[in-house]
Design an enzyme around this catalytic site. Structure first.
Site, mmCIF file in Angstrom:
data_model
loop_
_atom_site.group_PDB
_atom_site.id
_atom_site.type_symbol
_atom_site.label_atom_id
_atom_site.label_comp_id
_atom_site.label_asym_id
_atom_site.label_seq_id
_atom_site.Cartn_x
_atom_site.Cartn_y
_atom_site.Cartn_z
ATOM 1 N N HIS A 121 0.780 -1.245 0.000
ATOM 2 C CA HIS A 121 0.000 0.000 0.000
ATOM 3 C C HIS A 121 0.816 1.302 0.000
ATOM 4 C CE1 HIS A 121 -3.387 -2.592 0.945
ATOM 5 N NE2 HIS A 121 -2.767 -3.032 2.025
HETATM 6 O O1 RIB Z 1 -4.349 -0.253 5.427
HETATM 7 C C1 RIB Z 1 -3.031 -0.178 4.996
HETATM 8 C C2 RIB Z 1 -2.229 0.685 5.915
HETATM 9 O O2 RIB Z 1 -2.287 0.140 7.227
HETATM 10 C C3 RIB Z 1 -0.782 0.785 5.547
HETATM 11 O O3 RIB Z 1 -0.310 2.071 5.834
HETATM 12 C C4 RIB Z 1 -0.153 -0.251 6.444
HETATM 13 O O4 RIB Z 1 1.204 0.044 6.712
HETATM 14 C C5 RIB Z 1 -0.986 -0.190 7.682
HETATM 15 O O5 RIB Z 1 -0.547 0.814 8.527
#
Ligand code: RIB
Ligand code: CA
Length: 330
Positions: A242
């Protein structure tokens, strides 16, 4: 061209680690500092992991400021399990460092550095929004003085901690709401709708094993837990990436397609943390407060990521990318 003067506010975290690595390796970006926040682990864990990533990339000269351990409400959010107890898929122990965080708190640092450099700094906020909201509360001029903020969080159509909520906004929904209300000159939301599409697949992960460099081995190992979890739950051989998409966007805006939108966050109840994204002008008269990423060019992203972090393998990367069908279905 002037380099992007970047502060990364993060909760490392496997995908935060990937984002930090890409930012440190790309010549268009100058990472001024890392700020830590609780999320993928408690604050001691995310702080330590941030320090380790800096050390892994031989950038111990960059300061790290430790930030909030609880949401702005004072509650301690549940930490993410996908990346294991140490936040780095059980692989945090592979990197040793003596580097310590700075004495100044991350929120004080953010307020100070933005005041000293009005309209010059970019923030990538890739963990819960607690530090950023606290800076906004502390200094009413803060948001207006930030050049651009890009957030990994939320989603228009999906969630990963509930059917409608993404972790970062769910972990501190009040903070996320305050960020969207704060009137940043440029605020970009990169949510799960697009970040799910760039998840690392087994073949590309194998390519990293073949490269066999210090960084490729590290990324290969830390992405195992995410892939195992995805296999157990969905029978998909994909590991989440992500946060890295925020950095790819800053390097090349064309990696994502953006739409002007109005975004608000649900603070509590069954839809806690949901990002309600209006791209169709349903909320008549409301000024757009963010740019929302509606799509991502997956191949462009992978070209950027691989050729930046593994420059020495350009020939293999080109050959590998030519074998990938145009659009990856995730
Ligand atoms: O939902 C994804 C996010 O949540 C990303 O930033 C991951 O590192 C977690 O913190
Ligand atoms: Ca994160």
């Amino acid at each position: 061209m002037d380099k992007i003067q970047l502060i990364i506010d993060c909760d490392p975290g496997v995908d935060d680690a990937l984002a930090i690595i890409l930012a440190l390796k790309h010549p268009a970006i100058e990472v001024l500092a890392i700020c830590s926040v609780a999320g993928n682990g408690h604050i001691e864990t995310t702080t330590q992991n941030g320090l380790k990533i800096l050390s892994l990339c031989d950038r111990e000269d960059i300061p790290l400021y430790q930030g909030a351990d609880t949401a702005v409400s004072g509650q301690r959010p549940d930490t993410v399990e996908a990346f294991g107890d140490d936040g780095l898929g059980g692989y945090a122990g592979s990197v040793k460092t003596d580097k310590r965080p700075e004495k100044e708190h991350a929120v004080d640092f953010l307020v100070r550095i933005v005041k000293e450099n009005p309209k010059k700094l970019t923030i990538a906020a890739i963990g819960p929004c607690t530090n950023i909201a606290s800076a906004i509360r502390k200094d009413p001029t803060f948001a207006g003085n930030v050049k651009e903020i890009v957030l990994m969080g939320g989603a228009k159509y999906t969630g990963n901690v509930s059917p409608v909520a993404e972790y970062n906004f769910w972990a501190d929904p009040i903070a996320a709401k305050e960020v969207f209300k704060a009137d940043f000159s440029k605020c970009v939301m990169i949510g799960l709708d697009v970040t799910n599409k760039i998840a690392l697949d087994a073949q590309c992960r194998e390519l990293l094993r073949i490269f066999d460099t210090r960084l490729s081995r590290f990324i290969y190992h830390i992405t195992k837990s995410g892939m195992d979890e995805n296999w157990e739950i969905r029978y998909k051989m994909l590991s989440p990436m992500h946060d890295i998409l925020t950095i790819a966007y800053l390097i090349d805006e064309k990696v994502v397609s953006l739409k002007e939108s109005n975004i608000d966050i649900v603070e509590d109840g069954i839809a806690r943390g949901q990002s309600v994204v209006d791209i169709d002008g349903h909320w008549h008269g409301e000024k757009c407060n963010a740019l929302y990423a509606v799509d991502v060019d997956v191949l462009k992203f992978y070209r950027l990521f691989l050729t930046t972090v593994f420059k020495e393998h350009k020939k293999e990367i080109t050959a590998y990318l030519e074998q990938i069908p145009g659009e990856k279905e995730r």
